[in-house]
Enzyme design. Sequence first.
Site, short mmCIF file in Angstrom:
data_model
loop_
_atom_site.label_atom_id
_atom_site.label_comp_id
_atom_site.label_asym_id
_atom_site.label_seq_id
_atom_site.Cartn_x
_atom_site.Cartn_y
_atom_site.Cartn_z
N LYS A 1 -27.19 -26.04 -51.36
CA LYS A 1 -27.15 -24.32 -52.16
C LYS A 1 -26.04 -23.53 -51.13
O LYS A 1 -26.61 -23.22 -51.16
CB LYS A 1 -28.47 -24.02 -52.41
CG LYS A 1 -28.38 -22.70 -53.56
CD LYS A 1 -27.67 -23.42 -55.08
CE LYS A 1 -27.77 -22.40 -55.62
NZ LYS A 1 -26.31 -23.00 -57.30
N SER B 1 -25.21 -25.15 -61.69
CA SER B 1 -26.41 -23.61 -61.67
C SER B 1 -26.86 -22.93 -63.17
O SER B 1 -26.90 -23.49 -63.59
CB SER B 1 -25.36 -23.25 -61.06
OG SER B 1 -26.40 -22.59 -60.29
#
Length: 621
Positions: free
Chosen positions: A201, A402
């Site tokens: 991430k 996401s």
Amino acid sequence: MKRALAPIGRFFGKLWWFVDGTRRVVLNLLFLLIVIALVWAAIHGGKPLKEKTTLVLDIQGEVVEQFAGSARDQAVAQLKGENRAQTRLRDILRALDAAAKDDKITQVLLDLDQVGNATPASLHEIEVAIQRFKQSRKPVIAYANAYSQRAYYLAAQADQVYVHPMGEVMIEGYGRYRNYYKDALDRVGITAHVLRVGTYKNAVEPYFANEPSKATMEADSYLYDALWATYQTQVEAARKLPKGSIAKAIDELPQRLAAVGGNPGKFVLAEKLVDGLKTQDEVETLLEKQGAKDEKHLRAIHLGAYVAQLPAQLPKPEGQIGVIVAEGEIVDGNAAPGKIGGESMSRLIKQAREDDKIKAVVLRVNSPGGSAFASELVRRELELTRAVGKPVVVSMGGVAASGGYWISMASDEVIADPSTITGSIGVFGVLPTGEKLMDKLSIHTGGYTTTWLANGYDPRRALDPRLAQVVQSSIENIYAEFTGKAAQARKKTPQQIDAVGQGRVWTGAQALERGLIDRNGLLADAIASAAKRAKLSDDPTVRYVEPERSTVDRLLSSVGDAAAPSLRGMVMHALGGIPSIPAPLREAQADMTWLSEQAQAGPAGTRAPVKAIVHCLCTAP
């Protein structure tokens, strides 16, 4: 005293009268010019097509799923000649499919000089539509003064490809450089406290590092190498070039270009990337042989005008497929087209669910994500839609990562293009503080609070470790929610999702291998699947479910496409231009603006200490 101040008051009163009057005059003139242009378009547009007409597929600016902003915003942007020009993907596909059956259309010219941002997935959709058109045995000719990499992908699908003798074909490959701000932020005394879950991430990595991490380099290389391999394969097959010829030409570019005297036109001709070097008038003469001539010019109709005169699809009594476009960043509250508002998008889905004519829903996703709270609102509405018996099929466009993946989870089937960027299952939060900056400025803060949590996050003060612990726990909880819901949707365990999650992005083909989607395909495949699940015919009525528009917006939309070139020509000089900012500086400006926004209120105006963000901060190449 009052008498002494009177002249000053009169001066500012007259100044305000002048400024306000000037504003009204300018706005009235602009409105008058728009009305004149629209009337002109209404009078001169809408004429029936003549025989042997050429369809000019002039793709202007960014290829989008839906126009960003209102029709008025689009009209003003076109009038000003800004680079915000947009072309809807659905219009391109519809024009090509209609032209294939239209006896008045004899050929298509791909005018590719103005192609802006278009994702690999969008390019693939257009590529397939061009191939469908070519089945009509009508020729497709591509021309540009110079081809960008995106434009050339489409040009390669044509029967004949031409470029200006002084033009070029700019094929560079894929990749991305980012700005890294740790040293810069340290220098000014700002600390970006990043709390995240997911090794990959890396969306906010530039705020706490000075270079990409090993995990970032690993993920990026895996992603970009796959997209680049697909690009080369498709272009080489379309142009009947030997495998590996594009990579070899790039590797040997200095020598090969020098061999033709440094002439880019001769270079791309020698490499068989184009079929000839021609000026625009020479291409027009070539097209006239297959088409026809009106007075002094080629008989042609442009994309916007052609789509505007196509008849609307008549609804069938059996029911409709409702297509909802979810494009842009996911934000809390309401948002205009171009962004996905948690509340406004939820209302659209509810509208489709409660519409008895709509028997199934296709959610077209093109989003890098955003607010976790807003993403969950949208996902829940889709879950409720399935609960009442209406099938939901997700079609992933250029990016569905996401939060874009989060809203895709409540569906009967997920279909993605092989080049879609998806995944990025991870969560982060950012708490920027500037206590060191305050020290440098010799500014101090102080006050009283009843608990440590009251005003616990103040960007002027150092971050309280207890608050960091609370936020980290919240982030980890939302990641568990994310992986848990994904596991339920994909019929896997949370551990299996975590193994392919950790914030890592995948192509659509890679996501299929890892069970994150059901199959690779196009928007048309998603519509066909929804129709089958709803027991509709093979050729169902498709209706885009979009927000209600004002009368002015509908008027602008109805004639704006046909009038756009004329509008620009009539008003562009009157409005003037806007100076451009170099791309790296724009990126830095956007990044710093985004960082400062993270200190704002949380969802629905709450004073949450941090917003949980499910965003890849990425774009398709």
